[in-house]
Design a protein around this motif. Sequence first.
Motif, short mmCIF file in Angstrom:
data_model
loop_
_atom_site.label_atom_id
_atom_site.label_comp_id
_atom_site.label_asym_id
_atom_site.label_seq_id
_atom_site.Cartn_x
_atom_site.Cartn_y
_atom_site.Cartn_z
N LEU A 136 17.25 -21.46 -31.09
CA LEU A 136 18.06 -20.70 -30.16
C LEU A 136 19.49 -20.64 -30.70
O LEU A 136 20.03 -21.67 -31.10
CB LEU A 136 18.06 -21.37 -28.78
N ALA A 152 23.57 -18.95 -30.09
CA ALA A 152 24.51 -18.28 -29.20
C ALA A 152 25.93 -18.58 -29.70
O ALA A 152 26.16 -19.60 -30.34
CB ALA A 152 24.33 -18.75 -27.77
N GLU A 171 26.30 -20.66 -23.44
CA GLU A 171 25.15 -19.78 -23.65
C GLU A 171 23.99 -20.50 -24.33
O GLU A 171 22.84 -20.34 -23.91
CB GLU A 171 25.57 -18.57 -24.50
N VAL A 172 24.28 -21.28 -25.35
CA VAL A 172 23.18 -21.98 -26.04
C VAL A 172 22.60 -23.05 -25.15
O VAL A 172 21.38 -23.27 -25.14
CB VAL A 172 23.62 -22.51 -27.42
N THR A 174 22.42 -22.99 -21.86
CA THR A 174 21.61 -22.31 -20.84
C THR A 174 20.26 -21.88 -21.41
O THR A 174 19.22 -22.10 -20.78
CB THR A 174 22.36 -21.09 -20.29
N LYS A 175 20.29 -21.30 -22.59
CA LYS A 175 19.03 -20.89 -23.24
C LYS A 175 18.13 -22.10 -23.46
O LYS A 175 16.92 -22.05 -23.21
CB LYS A 175 19.30 -20.22 -24.59
N LEU A 220 14.33 -23.02 -21.80
CA LEU A 220 13.16 -23.28 -22.64
C LEU A 220 12.61 -24.68 -22.41
O LEU A 220 11.39 -24.87 -22.30
CB LEU A 220 13.50 -23.06 -24.11
#
Length: 77
Positions: A20, A22, A27-28, A30-31, A35
């Motif tokens: 992932l 970002a 952002e990273v 949250t991603k 997952l």
Amino acid sequence: MTESPGFEVRITTLQTGSILRAPTEREVATKAELLIRRVHARGELVAFSIAGPGTAAIGRIKAYLEDVLIEVARLSI
């Protein structure tokens, strides 16, 4: 125009691996959280590694994702 360095989280299970990326910590994280929750809901064990432009930011992301892992483990008891 120079692209700023971003963050990368690698999520690994016995079955799969995901990378992932970002531009920001938020952002990273949250991603990765989304997952991790999805993978844990399938009953898979999760490991992760983080890369990014600063050790302080990497430490914050690591602490956050460790808290997520603790939370999902508690919810599954």
